[in-house]
Design a protein around this motif. Structure first.
Motif, PDB file in Angstrom:
ATOM      1  N   LEU A  43       8.060  11.728   0.257  1.00  0.00           N
ATOM      2  CA  LEU A  43       8.478  12.587   1.362  1.00  0.00           C
ATOM      3  C   LEU A  43       9.985  12.762   1.395  1.00  0.00           C
ATOM      4  O   LEU A  43      10.555  13.089   2.423  1.00  0.00           O
ATOM      5  CB  LEU A  43       7.990  11.998   2.694  1.00  0.00           C
ATOM      6  N   LEU A  44      10.664  12.541   0.263  1.00  0.00           N
ATOM      7  CA  LEU A  44      12.115  12.684   0.251  1.00  0.00           C
ATOM      8  C   LEU A  44      12.549  14.102   0.585  1.00  0.00           C
ATOM      9  O   LEU A  44      13.572  14.315   1.235  1.00  0.00           O
ATOM     10  CB  LEU A  44      12.670  12.286  -1.122  1.00  0.00           C
ATOM     11  N   THR A  53       5.356  13.228  16.007  1.00  0.00           N
ATOM     12  CA  THR A  53       4.610  12.877  17.216  1.00  0.00           C
ATOM     13  C   THR A  53       3.662  11.701  16.991  1.00  0.00           C
ATOM     14  O   THR A  53       2.884  11.357  17.881  1.00  0.00           O
ATOM     15  CB  THR A  53       3.801  14.094  17.702  1.00  0.00           C
ATOM     16  N   GLU A  54       3.722  11.075  15.791  1.00  0.00           N
ATOM     17  CA  GLU A  54       2.745  10.041  15.443  1.00  0.00           C
ATOM     18  C   GLU A  54       2.826   8.808  16.347  1.00  0.00           C
ATOM     19  O   GLU A  54       1.814   8.154  16.603  1.00  0.00           O
ATOM     20  CB  GLU A  54       2.932   9.611  13.985  1.00  0.00           C
ATOM     21  N   MET A  55       4.015   8.474  16.855  1.00  0.00           N
ATOM     22  CA  MET A  55       4.157   7.289  17.688  1.00  0.00           C
ATOM     23  C   MET A  55       4.198   7.609  19.181  1.00  0.00           C
ATOM     24  O   MET A  55       4.313   6.709  20.011  1.00  0.00           O
ATOM     25  CB  MET A  55       5.410   6.505  17.295  1.00  0.00           C
ATOM     26  N   ARG A 100       0.829  -1.214   0.000  1.00  0.00           N
ATOM     27  CA  ARG A 100       0.000   0.000   0.000  1.00  0.00           C
ATOM     28  C   ARG A 100       0.856   1.253   0.000  1.00  0.00           C
ATOM     29  O   ARG A 100       0.489   2.274  -0.553  1.00  0.00           O
ATOM     30  CB  ARG A 100      -0.903  -0.038   1.217  1.00  0.00           C
ATOM     31  N   TRP A 101       2.039   1.166   0.613  1.00  0.00           N
ATOM     32  CA  TRP A 101       2.846   2.373   0.724  1.00  0.00           C
ATOM     33  C   TRP A 101       4.103   2.319  -0.131  1.00  0.00           C
ATOM     34  O   TRP A 101       5.107   2.927   0.159  1.00  0.00           O
ATOM     35  CB  TRP A 101       3.206   2.625   2.195  1.00  0.00           C
ATOM     36  N   ALA A 102       4.033   1.606  -1.238  1.00  0.00           N
ATOM     37  CA  ALA A 102       5.184   1.512  -2.137  1.00  0.00           C
ATOM     38  C   ALA A 102       5.593   2.857  -2.715  1.00  0.00           C
ATOM     39  O   ALA A 102       6.751   3.121  -2.931  1.00  0.00           O
ATOM     40  CB  ALA A 102       4.882   0.536  -3.279  1.00  0.00           C
ATOM     41  N   VAL A 103       4.616   3.727  -3.001  1.00  0.00           N
ATOM     42  CA  VAL A 103       4.907   5.039  -3.573  1.00  0.00           C
ATOM     43  C   VAL A 103       4.958   6.116  -2.511  1.00  0.00           C
ATOM     44  O   VAL A 103       5.730   7.058  -2.590  1.00  0.00           O
ATOM     45  CB  VAL A 103       3.839   5.406  -4.644  1.00  0.00           C
ATOM     46  N   GLY A 104       4.166   5.985  -1.466  1.00  0.00           N
ATOM     47  CA  GLY A 104       4.044   7.047  -0.469  1.00  0.00           C
ATOM     48  C   GLY A 104       5.345   7.395   0.212  1.00  0.00           C
ATOM     49  O   GLY A 104       5.592   8.562   0.520  1.00  0.00           O
ATOM     50  N   LEU A 129       3.453   5.734   8.192  1.00  0.00           N
ATOM     51  CA  LEU A 129       2.497   4.815   8.788  1.00  0.00           C
ATOM     52  C   LEU A 129       1.496   4.346   7.735  1.00  0.00           C
ATOM     53  O   LEU A 129       1.477   4.860   6.604  1.00  0.00           O
ATOM     54  CB  LEU A 129       1.756   5.512   9.935  1.00  0.00           C
ATOM     55  N   GLU A 130       0.630   3.426   8.106  1.00  0.00           N
ATOM     56  CA  GLU A 130      -0.351   2.898   7.173  1.00  0.00           C
ATOM     57  C   GLU A 130      -1.322   3.980   6.700  1.00  0.00           C
ATOM     58  O   GLU A 130      -1.823   3.930   5.583  1.00  0.00           O
ATOM     59  CB  GLU A 130      -1.127   1.748   7.814  1.00  0.00           C
ATOM     60  N   ASN A 131      -1.556   5.002   7.544  1.00  0.00           N
ATOM     61  CA  ASN A 131      -2.473   6.067   7.149  1.00  0.00           C
ATOM     62  C   ASN A 131      -1.791   7.143   6.305  1.00  0.00           C
ATOM     63  O   ASN A 131      -2.394   8.154   5.964  1.00  0.00           O
ATOM     64  CB  ASN A 131      -3.125   6.697   8.383  1.00  0.00           C
ATOM     65  N   GLY A 132      -0.521   6.938   5.965  1.00  0.00           N
ATOM     66  CA  GLY A 132       0.204   7.873   5.125  1.00  0.00           C
ATOM     67  C   GLY A 132       0.935   8.954   5.875  1.00  0.00           C
ATOM     68  O   GLY A 132       1.686   9.726   5.281  1.00  0.00           O
ATOM     69  N   ALA A 133       0.756   9.045   7.201  1.00  0.00           N
ATOM     70  CA  ALA A 133       1.425  10.074   7.990  1.00  0.00           C
ATOM     71  C   ALA A 133       2.900   9.739   8.153  1.00  0.00           C
ATOM     72  O   ALA A 133       3.279   8.576   8.301  1.00  0.00           O
ATOM     73  CB  ALA A 133       0.762  10.201   9.361  1.00  0.00           C
TER      74      ALA A 133
END
Length: 242
Positions: free
Chosen positions: A102-103, A163-165, A94-98, A139-143
């Protein structure tokens, strides 16, 4: 993370201004830094310089697709041994491109982290430029969960979590995902504060050749086997060379 109430010199001022421009400070630290920006013209100028510098840096980044071998390697490395981790492969696809999108944030965070180097002796002649590898873990939600930079010349690893974790009672563990398949444990990390780690000799080569990095959440006091996470994999990012 830089403490905005304990600024001891120009390097600290520049680093704090960079962290403020990147918005990676905690809410309390950001409030204190914003107050200082409003009251201190010199510090405000540093913040403005960082905003201008990082804006130009992001403009020069071109989005790239991950290499086709990255995700099969991740799947092979993280195939779950039990039903509890059956969603791992779905997460990686799911996050292969995401992760590559963010580079720019990765590059900017490297600038701030490397502005606070550990003291090193002056040597002559100067060594060749080190290879810096960066990754932004999502993360899975894209954050964005964390920005990571690895200096292959010194073995220094820099981590800048968001702060996500924060607040999770489990302990995040960092993993190297190898291109030929398999993963290698780096160790437990702080999921809420900027940190620097010196990798041992055994991890120098794996960290320099890994195709991606990942974070699993493990039970407090538990250390998983060096080649397989026991807890769920919650974040991942592909390595790219700076």
């Amino acid at each position: 993370m830089t403490d905005p109430t304990n600024i001891g010199g120009m390097d600290e001022d520049l680093a704090l201004a960079g962290e403020l421009a990147l918005r990676i400070l905690s809410p309390e630290d950001e409030a204190a830094a914003r107050a200082r920006e409003a009251a201190d013209p010199a510090f405000a100028a540093h913040v403005g310089d960082w905003n201008e510098r990082l804006g130009g840096l992001a403009d020069g980044i071109v989005s790239v697709e991950p290499s086709p071998w990255v995700w099969p390697s991740v799947e092979a490395a993280l195939t779950p041994p039990a039903a509890a981790n059956d969603n791992s492969v779905v997460f990686w696809r799911r996050w292969a491109v995401g992760s590559t999108g963010l580079l720019a944030a990765s590059l900017a965070a490297v600038v701030v982290l490397l502005a606070q180097p550990a003291p090193v002796p002056i040597a002559a002649p100067a060594p060749p430029p080190a290879v810096i590898r960066v990754a932004t873990l999502t993360l899975e939600n894209g954050a964005a969960a964390m920005t990571l930079a690895y200096d292959a010349g010194t073995g220094e690893l820099y981590l800048a979590p968001t702060t996500e974790m924060a607040g999770d009672t489990r302990v995040p563990h960092l993993w190297l995902v190898m291109p030929e398949g398999g993963v290698q444990l780096v160790g437990a990390i702080d999921g809420s504060a900027t940190s620097r780690h010196h990798l041992g000799q055994a991890l120098f080569n794996p960290a320099g050749t890994a195709s991606a990095v990942a974070v699993s959440m493990e039970a407090p006091g538990h250390t998983p086997a060096p080649n397989k996470p026991d807890g769920p994999v919650v974040a991942q990012g592909a390595f790219q060379r700076l």
